[in-house]
Design a protein around this motif. Sequence first.
Motif, PDB file in Angstrom:
ATOM      1  N   GLY A 410       0.770  -1.233   0.000  1.00  0.00           N
ATOM      2  CA  GLY A 410       0.000   0.000   0.000  1.00  0.00           C
ATOM      3  C   GLY A 410       0.800   1.280   0.000  1.00  0.00           C
ATOM      4  N   TRP A 411       2.129   1.175   0.011  1.00  0.00           N
ATOM      5  CA  TRP A 411       2.949   2.380   0.077  1.00  0.00           C
ATOM      6  C   TRP A 411       3.216   3.000  -1.288  1.00  0.00           C
ATOM      7  CZ3 TRP A 411       7.116   3.351   4.180  1.00  0.00           C
ATOM      8  CH2 TRP A 411       6.688   2.893   5.440  1.00  0.00           C
ATOM      9  N   ALA A 412       3.265   2.210  -2.342  1.00  0.00           N
ATOM     10  CA  ALA A 412       3.761   2.701  -3.633  1.00  0.00           C
ATOM     11  C   ALA A 412       2.651   3.106  -4.576  1.00  0.00           C
ATOM     12  CB  ALA A 412       4.627   1.630  -4.299  1.00  0.00           C
ATOM     13  N   GLN A 413       2.904   4.209  -5.278  1.00  0.00           N
ATOM     14  CA  GLN A 413       2.037   4.626  -6.372  1.00  0.00           C
ATOM     15  C   GLN A 413       2.823   4.458  -7.660  1.00  0.00           C
ATOM     16  OE1 GLN A 413       0.118   8.444  -6.012  1.00  0.00           O
ATOM     17  NE2 GLN A 413       0.250   8.834  -8.198  1.00  0.00           N
ATOM     18  N   VAL A 414       2.286   3.696  -8.600  1.00  0.00           N
ATOM     19  CA  VAL A 414       3.024   3.389  -9.822  1.00  0.00           C
ATOM     20  C   VAL A 414       2.299   3.947 -11.032  1.00  0.00           C
ATOM     21  CG1 VAL A 414       4.036   1.323  -8.830  1.00  0.00           C
ATOM     22  CG2 VAL A 414       1.888   1.134 -10.056  1.00  0.00           C
ATOM     23  N   SER A 415       3.047   4.067 -12.120  1.00  0.00           N
ATOM     24  CA  SER A 415       2.498   4.621 -13.353  1.00  0.00           C
ATOM     25  C   SER A 415       1.706   3.582 -14.124  1.00  0.00           C
ATOM     26  CB  SER A 415       3.636   5.151 -14.223  1.00  0.00           C
ATOM     27  OG  SER A 415       3.172   5.471 -15.508  1.00  0.00           O
ATOM     28  N   ALA A 416       0.717   4.047 -14.840  1.00  0.00           N
ATOM     29  CA  ALA A 416      -0.071   3.144 -15.681  1.00  0.00           C
ATOM     30  C   ALA A 416       0.679   2.773 -16.952  1.00  0.00           C
ATOM     31  CB  ALA A 416      -1.396   3.800 -16.049  1.00  0.00           C
ATOM     32  N   PHE A 417       1.721   3.526 -17.288  1.00  0.00           N
ATOM     33  CA  PHE A 417       2.432   3.286 -18.541  1.00  0.00           C
ATOM     34  C   PHE A 417       3.918   2.981 -18.365  1.00  0.00           C
ATOM     35  CE2 PHE A 417      -1.161   5.981 -19.868  1.00  0.00           C
ATOM     36  CZ  PHE A 417      -1.763   5.116 -20.751  1.00  0.00           C
ATOM     37  N   GLY A 418       4.369   2.781 -17.144  1.00  0.00           N
ATOM     38  CA  GLY A 418       5.766   2.404 -16.980  1.00  0.00           C
ATOM     39  C   GLY A 418       6.575   3.421 -16.215  1.00  0.00           C
ATOM     40  N   GLY A 419       7.495   4.094 -16.916  1.00  0.00           N
ATOM     41  CA  GLY A 419       8.414   4.989 -16.236  1.00  0.00           C
ATOM     42  C   GLY A 419       9.609   4.229 -15.695  1.00  0.00           C
ATOM     43  N   SER A 420      10.371   4.867 -14.837  1.00  0.00           N
ATOM     44  CA  SER A 420      11.567   4.228 -14.288  1.00  0.00           C
ATOM     45  C   SER A 420      11.693   4.443 -12.787  1.00  0.00           C
ATOM     46  CB  SER A 420      12.819   4.748 -15.002  1.00  0.00           C
ATOM     47  OG  SER A 420      12.950   6.151 -14.818  1.00  0.00           O
ATOM     48  N   SER A 421      10.569   4.702 -12.118  1.00  0.00           N
ATOM     49  CA  SER A 421      10.622   4.896 -10.671  1.00  0.00           C
ATOM     50  C   SER A 421       9.263   4.634 -10.042  1.00  0.00           C
ATOM     51  CB  SER A 421      11.077   6.324 -10.332  1.00  0.00           C
ATOM     52  OG  SER A 421      10.116   7.268 -10.756  1.00  0.00           O
ATOM     53  N   PHE A 422       9.264   4.417  -8.739  1.00  0.00           N
ATOM     54  CA  PHE A 422       8.041   4.309  -7.938  1.00  0.00           C
ATOM     55  C   PHE A 422       8.028   5.496  -6.979  1.00  0.00           C
ATOM     56  CE2 PHE A 422       6.743  -0.471  -7.894  1.00  0.00           C
ATOM     57  CZ  PHE A 422       6.868  -0.522  -9.274  1.00  0.00           C
ATOM     58  N   TRP A 423       6.853   6.090  -6.826  1.00  0.00           N
ATOM     59  CA  TRP A 423       6.652   7.161  -5.861  1.00  0.00           C
ATOM     60  C   TRP A 423       6.017   6.532  -4.627  1.00  0.00           C
ATOM     61  CZ3 TRP A 423       8.331  11.612  -4.505  1.00  0.00           C
ATOM     62  CH2 TRP A 423       7.574  12.540  -3.796  1.00  0.00           C
TER      63      TRP A 423
END
Length: 504
Positions: A410-423
Amino acid sequence: MRYSLFSVDRDDSTTLQSQIREMLVSAILSGQLAENTPVPSTRALAKRLSVSRNTVMLAYQALAADGYLITRERSGFYVSPEVIENLGQLPDPVRPKEQVPGDRVDWSSKLRLTPSTQFNILKTENWHSYPYPFIYGQVDPTLFPISAWRDCVRQTMSIKWLDAWTDDRFTADDPMLIEQIQRRILIRRGVIAEADEILVTMGAQNALFLIAHLFVRPDTPVAVEDPGYPDVRNIMQLRSSDIRAIPVDEEGIRSDMLGDAKLVYVTPSHQFPTNTTMTMKRRREVLEWAAQSDALIIEDDYEYETNYRGQPTAALRSVDASGRVLYVGSLSKSIMPGLRIGFIVAPKPVIKEIRAMRRLMLRHPPGNNQRSVALFLAQGSQDALISKLHHAYSNRWNALSEAMETHFPGWAQVSAFGGSSFWVSGPPELDATVLAQEALKKGVLIEPGNVFFADPSQGKNYFRLGFSSIHADKIPKGIEILSETADKLLHRSTNKRESPLISA
């Protein structure tokens, strides 16, 4: 050898020989002459200072006797390799004169700007030596096709392409690179541009600085994403006193809060740093606001090539009917960060003025780099590299996603299209800066998130995990170590951790 280091004052009561010894000692002790560095020949220095060669020879011999210099047969005098470690034992034949002018300069009263006082992203310089580098913006050198790049550089150095980089183009860019940007990069983003609507820059950062310098006055209201790219916020703050931090939600920047701003900076493809992709609805709203407010939009399409989890959304500029979007792109993320090649796409009158301003700063990016990149694009090497990156990044994304679900549910917000990092958003009591400091001791590098907020206190519990520079097989262990470190800070075990709300 920088002879400009050396000079003598004939009005000084000190002998010329002593002055020569003083300046050499000063140069050695200050590090300007490193160990094993050859000093100028007695003939060359005598000619430079307009003194007799014998005067210089006597000074050199005295310094050699004192341990500052050594002689090498048929080679001359060199700085002694033991001089630094033996400073405590070395005699002080002539104490160097005080180099400080009589009246010290009060730089604080003269400097118009102090950029060093701004809050910036800090990177660990020796990140390669850490086993778990979850840092953003660095590439994995094992993925780069060095042989293909070497071949492009070799071709650039051939007689055929020699004039592409030996000639001074003044304000012009390499026409081959411009053509490749049109055909290989912009077309994929749905952007159609003529050659005189494109300007090559020293990376996206240079592009953003040029735009700010051209459009932002001291009273210009500028809107930036919050959280957002701190370098843009800092660039704009150097130009304007009216910087407005606009919140970002699950659709992108809040268009209803842009108000009477005259310039807005956005990262629609992968919002920096949350990775949110701006919805088409929100894009239309931002474009409508710009048209109604007579405002401009800076679109930073910084990770357009890292879409590997779905079909990417077209660039904001591709749906701009009024010509208000200034598009900024970069090849740093797909080729190499150190290359510093970016570009601006804008209406012709804008490019004309930015080109003229760039001339005053650096004329143009190095011609050899421009042609090498052009060949790299033309020969399909970048396409092959992006395909390789997609495969590697997809594997790393999956590995990081699984590890986060196991250790930080529950900590990470990820992109719907990829990227190169997790917020990542931790519980309110987490201090991500302290977490980063403690994790560093165990070989884990992460980036605290407070620097991305206009009010750093709002980002106290956020951090970012980049995965472009860490191998997939190291991700699980790195996250496990990070989890253990966070547990100690939060005083609870993994199986008792409560999942916080996911941040927008």
